[in-house]
Scaffold this active site. Structure first.
Site, PDB file in Angstrom:
ATOM      1  N   HIS A 346      38.086  11.366  38.384  1.00 23.37           N
ATOM      2  CA  HIS A 346      36.642  11.128  38.331  1.00 23.37           C
ATOM      3  C   HIS A 346      35.966  11.375  39.672  1.00 23.37           C
ATOM      4  O   HIS A 346      36.627  11.505  40.701  1.00 23.37           O
ATOM      5  CB  HIS A 346      36.322   9.751  37.761  1.00 23.37           C
ATOM      6  CG  HIS A 346      36.566   8.564  38.640  1.00 23.37           C
ATOM      7  ND1 HIS A 346      35.560   7.942  39.345  1.00 23.37           N
ATOM      8  CD2 HIS A 346      37.671   7.847  38.906  1.00 23.37           C
ATOM      9  CE1 HIS A 346      36.046   6.896  39.995  1.00 23.37           C
ATOM     10  NE2 HIS A 346      37.318   6.817  39.754  1.00 23.37           N
ATOM     11  N   ASP A 356      38.541   6.080  46.565  1.00 25.27           N
ATOM     12  CA  ASP A 356      38.270   5.914  45.143  1.00 25.27           C
ATOM     13  C   ASP A 356      36.913   6.501  44.791  1.00 25.27           C
ATOM     14  O   ASP A 356      35.890   5.853  45.002  1.00 25.27           O
ATOM     15  CB  ASP A 356      38.308   4.423  44.809  1.00 25.27           C
ATOM     16  CG  ASP A 356      38.170   4.159  43.323  1.00 25.27           C
ATOM     17  OD1 ASP A 356      38.067   5.128  42.544  1.00 25.27           O
ATOM     18  OD2 ASP A 356      38.148   2.978  42.933  1.00 25.27           O
ATOM     19  N   GLU A 393      33.266   6.865  35.580  1.00 25.32           N
ATOM     20  CA  GLU A 393      34.524   6.149  35.345  1.00 25.32           C
ATOM     21  C   GLU A 393      34.390   4.700  35.751  1.00 25.32           C
ATOM     22  O   GLU A 393      34.887   3.795  35.091  1.00 25.32           O
ATOM     23  CB  GLU A 393      35.662   6.814  36.137  1.00 25.32           C
ATOM     24  CG  GLU A 393      37.054   6.253  35.837  1.00 25.32           C
ATOM     25  CD  GLU A 393      37.481   5.097  36.738  1.00 25.32           C
ATOM     26  OE1 GLU A 393      38.583   4.561  36.535  1.00 25.32           O
ATOM     27  OE2 GLU A 393      36.732   4.702  37.645  1.00 25.32           O
ATOM     28  N   GLU A 394      33.674   4.478  36.877  1.00 22.22           N
ATOM     29  CA  GLU A 394      33.601   3.121  37.432  1.00 22.22           C
ATOM     30  C   GLU A 394      32.952   2.131  36.469  1.00 22.22           C
ATOM     31  O   GLU A 394      33.250   0.950  36.474  1.00 22.22           O
ATOM     32  CB  GLU A 394      32.854   3.122  38.763  1.00 22.22           C
ATOM     33  CG  GLU A 394      33.564   3.872  39.887  1.00 22.22           C
ATOM     34  CD  GLU A 394      34.887   3.246  40.301  1.00 22.22           C
ATOM     35  OE1 GLU A 394      35.258   2.188  39.756  1.00 22.22           O
ATOM     36  OE2 GLU A 394      35.558   3.826  41.173  1.00 22.22           O
ATOM     37  N   ASP A 422      43.456   9.172  40.222  1.00 20.60           N
ATOM     38  CA  ASP A 422      42.192   8.501  40.503  1.00 20.60           C
ATOM     39  C   ASP A 422      42.091   8.389  42.018  1.00 20.60           C
ATOM     40  O   ASP A 422      41.589   9.282  42.690  1.00 20.60           O
ATOM     41  CB  ASP A 422      42.202   7.142  39.786  1.00 20.60           C
ATOM     42  CG  ASP A 422      40.882   6.417  39.865  1.00 20.60           C
ATOM     43  OD1 ASP A 422      40.180   6.578  40.870  1.00 20.60           O
ATOM     44  OD2 ASP A 422      40.542   5.663  38.934  1.00 20.60           O
ATOM     45  N   HIS A 509      36.256  -0.312  46.733  1.00 22.56           N
ATOM     46  CA  HIS A 509      34.934  -0.584  46.129  1.00 22.56           C
ATOM     47  C   HIS A 509      33.934  -1.227  47.085  1.00 22.56           C
ATOM     48  O   HIS A 509      32.983  -1.866  46.638  1.00 22.56           O
ATOM     49  CB  HIS A 509      35.061  -1.458  44.871  1.00 22.56           C
ATOM     50  CG  HIS A 509      35.584  -0.721  43.676  1.00 22.56           C
ATOM     51  ND1 HIS A 509      35.557  -1.251  42.401  1.00 22.56           N
ATOM     52  CD2 HIS A 509      36.147   0.508  43.545  1.00 22.56           C
ATOM     53  CE1 HIS A 509      36.079  -0.391  41.550  1.00 22.56           C
ATOM     54  NE2 HIS A 509      36.451   0.677  42.214  1.00 22.56           N
TER      55      HIS A 509
END
Ligand code: NAG
Ligand code: NAG
Ligand code: NAG
Ligand code: NAG
Length: 707
Positions: A346, A356, A393-394, A422, A509
């Site tokens: 993604h 990420d 995706e998140e 990922d 994140h």
């Protein structure tokens, strides 16, 4: 007459040459693919820097720009690409507030809920473009009450709380720390215990180097103001279009219907930093928490409450139907264009997304460029290779899920395998998860690629370490875009990465997942990225080019056998009859041996005169190998979760990150242990029968004969 026989002689000679030469050439191309002459760490670093210039959450203009960049690299590698767009329901924060009322004389605290930049931060000027810290799909509303500390917010933590401290969290706002389970399940568990709101923080012990360490930019650890943003939605795909694709004009559930589906939270929640979490912990009295619930050595003593600190939490989210873009690149197969080997990663990120997910995107672009170089030297894949760069995706694996839902029948009949990455690089150390028929292939690939952290050994050797065989994970959890491929359609799949656990990658994140972090801590030379692209691409090349699909179902039978033996231990004192599964696994093992023998026989006995006919036979055998995984799916799906069709790999009810074998049996056992009624144990037996039936179906597909 003369002419015809010459033509046919030429044709035969050509087929013969093809037969002899093609395999050697193919393996030459495969060696070239992982050689230094086509790999390029500087180009990977450039891709990553470009992709992570600005925060690029799904639905944002910055993320559409990143999509255009991906498409441009595909084009410059001679890979045809298109964008598959969807209109999906995303949520963004409109207002957030968190107030802590301390017992007097301490003053109340209004938290700023803001992640700080640092001096010299090259991204300081665009940091405000990052979405404010929030939980996607959190319930809008206000909640207030005394605080309870609930450790990681797992089911067993609430049991401990009740049994050891006599605390009932009903009517309280719970404070949980991030780490052991999916955040959506932290909120769900809290709701089920009667809490009215949830605050989740990153404890220094887990994310800050346990107290003594420095933090980013000096060290890899999460700064005190760092916050882990993320989704609290437990489903897969756009929550307003469960099971079908989200187009501009399509049926959509309303808010009440979405809530009835049961995958969005019903109480508000907010994520907070380590510093804020610690301030809240200082306001909590009551019994001292268990030893393993405590924080760093220099942290205050954690107590469980409730109160006396009172939290007032308020959150308003806005749901927006946003356009998302999956970028799809296609290299058409020369001999079997209607068989697909799919690679996916993604693009959307909560902030800059250096680890990420754009370490994976940079690896995807590296794979694309290397395949472009192979094409220039005359290589063409036997089967079609599809490169997918997913969006949203998140929020809940939305881009990949909508695409799979829209193309379900085509994928079910034509997809050979799906290979995901990922966070391709979050530190050192190779990891892989897969459906078991791919185990041997992945091991073989890691034998061929050097360990990026020690060039005197292969990745396989460092992966194995002191044990005799590396540990492959499975794909039952909902952690990334493989979920709809495996769990909804039954497509063989794998997921690979370097590093990536919390200790290696604590800025997960947060605002600090940026290029500077990657360059200093994640992969200073970008050689782990090079290696990730090599393993990922090599597995894809073998799947795309080998005449016989390199699947081994003996590994599957072995894995299932282990799974049932574990289950047997767990319910040993109960009158559950497991022999149907043991029998079905024996059948699968026999079928796997049989098809492996057939393959060997065809490989050795194939004559050049009968080449054409052999190709149909090869295709027929490959189709059995491809379709056997589909047989593990069941029309009705998992009990109470009918979107999940796969009965071997699926999510666990209380932790969407958890990977479960036989999730249906597992849930039934948990419930039966709880209720201990004849009826609940009968359901366990029913689930056992269901699993044994799909395993038997897989054997029938492998053998390929009608009964
Ligand atoms: C916080 O919530 C309490 C109820 O738990 C309420 O009495 C109080 O007025 C609220 N404070 C603010 C500032 O909203
Ligand atoms: C917890 O408290 C609520 C509300 O006071 C009550 O309804 C519930 O039964 C309690 N739960 C337990 C396990 O005692
Ligand atoms: C590198 O690999 C070699 C060969 O396996 C091993 O002997 C050596 O200890 C490794 N070095 C490090 C730093 O791990
Ligand atoms: C690429 O790798 C080489 C050799 O390991 C290293 O010297 C160089 O700095 C790396 N380039 C980048 C951009 O990291």
């Amino acid at each position: 007459m003369m002419k015809t026989s010459i033509t046919s002689l030429v044709a035969i000679a050509t087929s013969y040459l093809l037969l002899i030469i093609t395999p050697t050439q193919k393996s030459t191309y495969h060696s070239l693919f992982i050689s230094n002459s086509v790999s390029d760490n500087a180009s990977i670093s450039h891709h990553l820097k470009t992709l992570t210039r600005r925060p690029h959450t799904a639905g944002s203009e910055a993320n559409a720009e990143a999509a255009a960049y991906v498409a441009s690299v595909f084009t410059s590698s001679d890979i045809a690409s298109h964008v598959a767009s969807y209109q999906v329901a995303l949520t963004y924060p409109l207002s957030r507030s968190l107030l802590l009322t301390n017992p007097p004389p301490e003053p109340p605290i209004t938290f700023t809920l803001h992640q700080e930049t640092y001096e010299g931060d090259p991204y300081a000027d665009v940091a405000d473009e990052a979405v404010p810290t929030f939980h996607a799909y959190a319930k809008s509303g206000s909640a207030s009450g005394p605080v309870c500390y609930v450790n990681y917010g797992r089911v067993e933590d609430y049991v401990t709380l009740k049994e050891k401290s006599g605390v009932n969290v009903s009517g309280t706002v719970v404070l949980a720390r991030y780490g052991k389970i999916f955040r959506g399940d932290i909120v769900r568990n809290a709701y089920e215990e009667g809490a009215v709101g949830v605050v989740i923080y990153s404890d220094r012990k887990d994310y800050g180097g346990d107290g003594e360490a420095q933090w980013f930019p000096r060290d890899k650890w999460l700064p005190p103001s760092g916050v882990q943003v993320g989704s609290v939605y437990d489903g897969k795909g756009d929550p307003t279009t469960p099971g079908w694709a989200s187009c501009g004009e399509c049926e959509r559930l309303n808010e009440d219907e979405v809530e009835k589906e049961g995958d969005v939270p019903l109480i508000p929640s907010l994520p907070v930093s380590a510093a804020d979490g610690e301030k809240i912990l200082r306001s909590i009295g009551g019994p001292v928490a268990e030893d393993d619930w405590q924080g760093s050595k220099d942290a205050p003593v954690y107590r469980v409450g409730p109160g006396p600190g009172i939290l007032n939490l308020s959150y308003t989210g806005q749901q927006v139907i946003s356009t998302i873009q999956n970028v799809i690149g296609v290299i058409e197969g020369a001999e079997e264009p209607d068989r697909f080997v799919i690679l996916g990663n993604h693009r959307d990120a909560w902030t800059f997304g250096a680890v990420d997910p754009n370490s994976g995107t940079a690896a995807l672009l590296e794979v694309a460029q290397r395949l472009g170089k192979l094409q220039k030297r005359g290589w063409k894949p036997r089967r079609t290779i599809i490169l997918c760069n997913w969006d949203a995706e998140e929020y809940g694996l939305i881009g990949s899920t909508e695409w799979v839902e829209e193309n379900r029948e085509i994928l079910a009949s034509k997809a050979v395998a799906y290979l995901n990455t990922d966070c391709a690089v979050g530190g050192p150390g190779f990891k892989a998860r897969a459906t078991p028929q791919l185990d041997e292939l992945i091991k073989k690939a890691t034998h061929q690629v050097r360990d990026p952290d020690n060039s005197s050994q292969s990745i396989f050797e460092s992966w194995t370490g002191s044990s005799s065989s590396p540990l492959l994970g499975r794909l039952g959890g909902g952690g990334s875009d493989y979920a709809s491929f495996v769990q909804h359609v039954g497509i063989p799949a794998a997921d690979i990465a370097f590093g990536g656990d919390i200790a290696a990658y604590p800025v997960y994140h947060s605002l600090y997942d940026d290029f500077v972090w990657m360059e200093r801590f994640g992969d200073p030379m970008f050689q782990r990225h090079v290696a990730a692209a090599s393993v990922w691409g090599l597995v894809a090349l073998w799947l795309a080019d080998e005449e016989f699909l390199p699947f081994d179902y003996l590994s599957y039978a072995k894995e299932l056998q282990h799974g049932v033996e574990k289950l047997e231990d767990e319910i040993s004192n109960k009158d559950i009859y497991l022999s149907p599964i043991f029998r079905s696994i024996k059948g699968l093992q026999k079928a796997a041996i049989k098809i492996n023998d057939q393959r060997r026989e065809m490989e050795t006995s194939k004559g050049w005169i009968t080449w054409k006919k052999d190709q149909l036979k090869v295709r027929e055998l490959n189709d059995r190998l491809m379709m056997a995984e589909r047989a593990f799916t069941d029309r009705d799906g998992l009990f109470g979760m009918s979107w999940y069709k796969h009965l071997i790999y699926g999510p666990s009810k209380h932790n969407d990150y958890g990977s479960q074998s036989f999730p249906g049996i597992d849930d039934a056992v948990k419930m039966a242990k709880n209720l201990d009624t004849a009826e609940s144990w009968h359901r366990v037996q029913h689930e056992v029968w269901r699993v044994s039936r799909v395993i038997t179906h897989a054997s029938l597909v492998l053998v390929g004969q009608l009964t």
